[in-house]
Scaffold this motif. Structure first.
Motif, PDB file in Angstrom:
ATOM      1  N   GLU A 189       0.880  -1.378  -0.081  1.00 27.83           N
ATOM      2  CA  GLU A 189      -0.022  -0.042  -0.031  1.00 27.83           C
ATOM      3  C   GLU A 189       0.860   1.364   0.241  1.00 27.83           C
ATOM      4  O   GLU A 189       0.558   2.032  -1.038  1.00 27.83           O
ATOM      5  CB  GLU A 189      -0.947  -0.077   1.150  1.00 27.83           C
ATOM      6  CG  GLU A 189      -2.063  -1.013   1.172  1.00 27.83           C
ATOM      7  CD  GLU A 189      -3.050  -0.952  -0.078  1.00 27.83           C
ATOM      8  OE1 GLU A 189      -2.918   0.242  -0.416  1.00 27.83           O
ATOM      9  OE2 GLU A 189      -3.549  -2.056  -0.399  1.00 27.83           O
ATOM     10  N   ASN A 204       1.054   3.923  -2.735  1.00 30.23           N
ATOM     11  CA  ASN A 204       0.765   5.513  -2.814  1.00 30.23           C
ATOM     12  C   ASN A 204       2.015   6.412  -2.962  1.00 30.23           C
ATOM     13  O   ASN A 204       1.731   7.413  -3.937  1.00 30.23           O
ATOM     14  CB  ASN A 204       0.439   5.750  -1.249  1.00 30.23           C
ATOM     15  CG  ASN A 204      -0.692   5.593  -0.891  1.00 30.23           C
ATOM     16  OD1 ASN A 204      -1.482   5.189  -1.723  1.00 30.23           O
ATOM     17  ND2 ASN A 204      -0.977   5.228   0.665  1.00 30.23           N
ATOM     18  N   LYS A 219      -8.078  10.164  -5.527  1.00 25.96           N
ATOM     19  CA  LYS A 219      -7.892   9.494  -6.719  1.00 25.96           C
ATOM     20  C   LYS A 219      -9.257   9.217  -7.584  1.00 25.96           C
ATOM     21  O   LYS A 219      -9.032   9.162  -8.905  1.00 25.96           O
ATOM     22  CB  LYS A 219      -7.014   8.110  -6.460  1.00 25.96           C
ATOM     23  CG  LYS A 219      -5.758   8.449  -6.017  1.00 25.96           C
ATOM     24  CD  LYS A 219      -4.945   7.189  -5.406  1.00 25.96           C
ATOM     25  CE  LYS A 219      -3.728   7.860  -4.563  1.00 25.96           C
ATOM     26  NZ  LYS A 219      -2.980   6.720  -3.781  1.00 25.96           N
ATOM     27  N   GLY A 222      -4.300   3.400  -5.998  1.00 20.06           N
ATOM     28  CA  GLY A 222      -5.257   3.211  -5.053  1.00 20.06           C
ATOM     29  C   GLY A 222      -6.639   3.935  -5.646  1.00 20.06           C
ATOM     30  O   GLY A 222      -6.529   4.521  -6.393  1.00 20.06           O
ATOM     31  N   ALA A 247      -6.380   2.551   2.835  1.00 15.33           N
ATOM     32  CA  ALA A 247      -5.170   1.881   3.189  1.00 15.33           C
ATOM     33  C   ALA A 247      -4.826   2.753   4.597  1.00 15.33           C
ATOM     34  O   ALA A 247      -4.364   2.075   5.448  1.00 15.33           O
ATOM     35  CB  ALA A 247      -4.282   1.947   2.146  1.00 15.33           C
TER      36      ALA A 247
HETATM   37 MG    MG Z   1      -3.318   3.795  -1.422  1.00 14.35          MG
END
Ligand code: MG
Ligand code: ADP
Length: 608
Positions: free
Chosen positions: A31, A35, A81, A95, A100
Motif C-alpha cells: 500500500e 501510494n 484519486k 489506490g 489503506a
Molecule cells: Mg493507497
C-alpha cells in the motif's frame, strides 16, 4: 424493546477494515509503495526492520500533501484519486478506495512527514491506533515519508498469525519486486535490518522495453539476461509486452511468474494456464516457466474492484485473452528458435514414446530449423508434444481422461505381437520394472511411475468424479503447528471433496473421521504434513494448485514404495497404466519415471 443498533465508532470500523486490507507486513509495504507511485515519485526507498514487525518506512520524492490533506489522508474513504463512481472504470492510479492509510493507522503507530513543493514547511503527524497524538510543522524536503511501527500491536490474534521472519520477509520482497517490476522508470531501494537488499536505478532508455529488461536483470541478477525471450503482440483488444524465460530454464519452484494488467500486478490462474499452454510440453511436469508479461487492455474491459487486495481482476473477454496469450507465447518461442533448439541431453521431457513411433533410432532427434514457427506447422510440434487440444480451462484437462482416449502411440511402444505375455515384465531389486519395447528396453521406476498413475487418477476424481471415503472406527487425532492450522482450515472444503472428514479444535488438534478410500490410516499424518509443505510452496488462492497439491500428496503417500515385491500382474498394470497417463515421463514431483535403452545402444555396448 429498546433500540439496540448503533453505528460503530470510527476506530473500531477502521480496525475491522484493516483486517481486509492488512493481512501481514507485506500488505503495508504494497500500500505504501503504491501510494508513493501514485504521488508521482521518481525515487522510492523502503526501509524494513525485523521483517516489518518493528518498522516499515517508505520515503518518496513525490508531490507530498498539504497540511489539511495530511490529516484527511487517515480518514476512511478519503482519497484524492477518484471522485465519482464513473472514475472507477477509468482508473490510472493504484489506490482508489481511500482505506489503506486509515486501516494501517488503526493497528500500528504511524508517523507521517510530508511537504509539497511550493510550501516552506512540511507537516508531521503522529497517530497511534487511529488516534492523533500530535501534529506539527517541520522542515523537510519535498515528498512524503511514512513510518509504520509495531504493526498489529493492538490485535494480538493477527500478530500471532504471522509466520517466521523468513517467510514474512519473503512476502515483503515479493511485494517490493512486484511494484519495482511494474515501474522500471522509478528508482527503488530496499533496506532490511540495515542491509541494502536492492538498489534499482531508474531506467533511462528511450525504449521502455530496454528499461524493463534492465530492471528484470537488476532484480534477478545478470544470469537471467540470456534466458529472456521478448514477447510482443498487439491486437484490437490488448497489447502484450514483456519477456518469458526459455523453457529449458524452467524451475521447480514457482516464483518468477509476473503478470501485469494496466500497470497492476495480478494473479489469474486462468491466464496463467494460457501461458503454460503456450509452452505446451516443452517444460517437464512439475516445473514452472518464468515470465514477465505486461498486458494493456481498455480500462473499461476490466473490473479490478472485485477483490479488496486487488490481485484479482475480472476481464470482459477472458476467453479471447486466453487464446491470444497462448498463441503469442507459442509464436515467440518459435520465432526465437527456442522450441526446436532445446538441449535434448538435458531435457528429458521430449524423450517421449512418440519418437519411437515417428523417428528412426539412429537419426539425431532434432535439427535446428531457423524458420520454425509452430503456427505454420502444427504437425511438427505434435511430434514432440503429447496430444493436447486447446482446452480453455484446467478442469477440462482431466475431464475426459477415460473417454477411451487411448493414445495409440503409447500402446505401440510395446511389442504387441509377443505371444508369451508372462515374459514381458521383470522386476529388478524390487525397485525397477523392466519391459521390452520395439526399439529396445524400458526401465520403469516403480515408485515414481505409480505416483504418476495415482496422481492423474486422483486429480480426475477430485475435480470431476469425486473420491469415495471410508469412515474410521475411531477418529485419528493429531496436532499441527499453530502457523499451519490456517492452511488446513483453508483446504477443508477441497479435502472434503477428496474424501476426508475432519474437525479442527481450538488448540490445533485435527480429528479425522473419514479418509479417501485408497488411503490407509497410518498414512494420514504424513499426508497432512506433506500437504502443508506443498501448499506453502504453491501460489496461494488458486483452487487448481490446492487440488493439485492434494492429489500430489495423496499419490505420494499411497504409491507403491521401493522395496515392494510386485507380482507379474502388478508389474504389467503399472507399465500399462503409466503409458496411458497424460504425462508419463515424470512423477508429479518432476522425477523421471522411466528410461529407455535402445537395441542399438545395447549392441554398441557388446561390440565395443
Ligand atoms: Mg493507497
Ligand atoms: P488511496 O490510495 O486509495 O487513495 P490511501 O489511504 O492509500 O487511499 O491514501 C489516502 C490519500 O492520501 C491518497 O488518496 C493520497 O491523496 C494521499 N497520500 C497517501 N500517500 C501519499 C504519498 N506518499 N504522497 C502523497 N499523497 C499521499
Amino acid at each position: 424493546m429498546p433500540d439496540i443498533i448503533q453505528l460503530l465508532p470510527d476506530n473500531v470500523a477502521n480496525q475491522i477494515a484493516a483486517g481486509e486490507v492488512v493481512q501481514r507486513p507485506a500488505s503495508v509495504v504494497k500500500e505504501l509503495l503504491e501510494n508513493a507511485v501514485d504521488a508521482k515519485a521518481t525515487d522510492i526507498k523502503l526501509i524494513v526492520v525485523n521483517a516489518g514487525r518493528s518498522l516499515i518506512q517508505v520515503i518518496d520524492n513525490g508531490v507530498g500533501m498539504s497540511q489539511t490533506d495530511a490529516r484527511m489522508s487517515f480518514e476512511r474513504h478519503a482519497t484524492s484519486k477518484i471522485r465519482t463512481a464513473d472514475d472507477l472504470f477509468n482508473l490510472f492510479s493504484n489506490g482508489f478506495r481511500g482505506e489503506a492509510l486509515a486501516s494501517i493507522a488503526a493497528i500500528s503507530h504511524v508517523t507521517l512527514k510530508t511537504k509539497q513543493e511550493n510550501q516552506e514547511l512540511g507537516t508531521q503527524i503522529q497517530i497511534n491506533g487511529g488516534e492523533i497524538i500530535s501534529q506539527e510543522m517541520i522542515s523537510k524536503s519535498t515528498g512524503t515519508s511514512i513510518e509504520v511501527k509495531n504493526l498489529f500491536y493492538n490485535i494480538p490474534a493477527r500478530r500471532n498469525f504471522l509466520k517466521s521472519n523468513t517467510v514474512e520477509t519473503r512476502h515483503i520482497i515479493d511485494a517490493f519486486q512486484r511494484v519495482a517490476l511494474t515501474y522500471p522508470r522509478i528508482s527503488f531501494s530496499l533496506i532490511h535490518n540495515d542491509n541494502e537488499i536492492f538498489r534499482l536505478p531508474a531506467g533511462k532508455l528511450k525504449l521502455e522495453k530496454g528499461n524493463l529488461k534492465q530492471r528484470i536483470v537488476n532484480v534477478f541478477g545478470k544470469k537471467i539476461n540470456e534466458k529472456l525471450v521478448p514477447i510482443h503482440e498487439e491486437t484490437e483488444i490488448l497489447r502484450i509486452e514483456g519477456f518469458i524465460a526459455k523453457p529449458n530454464y524452467a524451475k521447480k519452484k514457482r516464483g518468477e511468474q509476473f503478470f501485469f494488467v494496466n500497470e497492476r500486478f495480478i494473479k489469474s490462474p486462468y491466464l496463467h494456464h494460457a501461458i503454460l499452454n503456450g509452452f505446451e510440453n516443452l517444460i517437464p511436469h512439475g516445473y514452472h516457466p518464468s515470465y514477465f508479461l505486461y498486458l494493456t487492455v481498455p480500462p473499461k474491459s476490466i473490473d479490478i474492484n472485485i477483490h479488496p487486495t486487488k490481485t484479482e481482476v475480472k476481464f470482459d473477454n477472458e476467453k479471447d485473452l486466453y487464446a491470444i496469450i497462448r498463441s503469442t507465447i507459442k509464436h515467440s518461442l518459435g520465432q526465437y528458435n527456442v522450441a526446436p533448439v532445446l538441449d535434448f541431453e538435458k531435457n528429458p521431457s521430449l524423450d517421449t514414446p512418440y519418437e519411437y513411433k515417428n523417428k528412426d533410432v539412429d537419426s539425431p532427434l532434432v535439427h535446428v530449423d531457423p524458420d520454425f514457427n509452430p503456427f505454420e506447422n502444427e504437425d511438427r510440434t505434435k511430434i514432440f508434444h503429447q496430444k493436447k487440444d486447446f482446452k480453455p480451462s484446467w478442469e477440462s484437462l482431466y475431464a475426459n481422461i477415460d473417454n477411451n482416449e487411448k493414445d495409440d502411440t503409447s500402446l505401440n511402444l510395446f511389442d504387441n505381437d509377443l505371444e508369451n505375455k508372462s515374459n514381458t515384465t521383470f522386476q529388478i531389486h524390487q525397485k525397477y520394472i523392466l519391459s521390452t519395447i520395439k526399439s529396445g528396453i524400458v526401465l520403469i521406476d516403480q515408485n515414481a511411475a505409480h505416483q504418476r498413475i495415482l496422481y492423474e487418477e486422483f486429480l480426475k476424481k477430485i475435480t470431476v468424479i469425486g473420491i469415495g471415503s471410508q469412515q474410521l472406527l475411531f477418529p485419528k487425532e493429531f496436532s499441527v503447528n499453530k502457523n499451519d492450522v490456517q492452511i488446513i482450515i483453508d483446504l477443508k472444503p477441497d479435502l472434503e471433496s477428496a474424501g476426508f472428514q475432519f474437525d479442527i479444535s481450538k488448540n490445533e488438534i485435527i480429528s479425522v473421521k473419514a479418509i479417501p478410500a485408497s488411503l490407509k490410516e497410518d498414512q494420514i499424518i504424513d499426508l497432512f504434513e506433506m500437504l502443508i509443505d506443498n501448499i506453502k510452496n504453491e501460489v496461494p488462492n488458486s483452487n487448481f494448485s490446492q487440488f493439485d497439491s492434494i492429489a500430489k500428496s495423496l499419490a505420494k503417500s499411497t504409491a507403491i514404495k521401493k522395496g515392494t515385491k510386485l507380482s507379474i500382474k502388478e508389474q504389467e498394470e503399472i507399465v500399462n497404466n503409466l503409458f496411458l497417463c497424460k504425462e508419463p515421463n515424470f512423477s508429479p514431483f518432476g522425477k523421471k519415471s522411466f528410461i529407455t535403452i535402445t537395441t542399438k545402444e545395447l549392441e554398441d555396448k557388446f561390440n565395443f
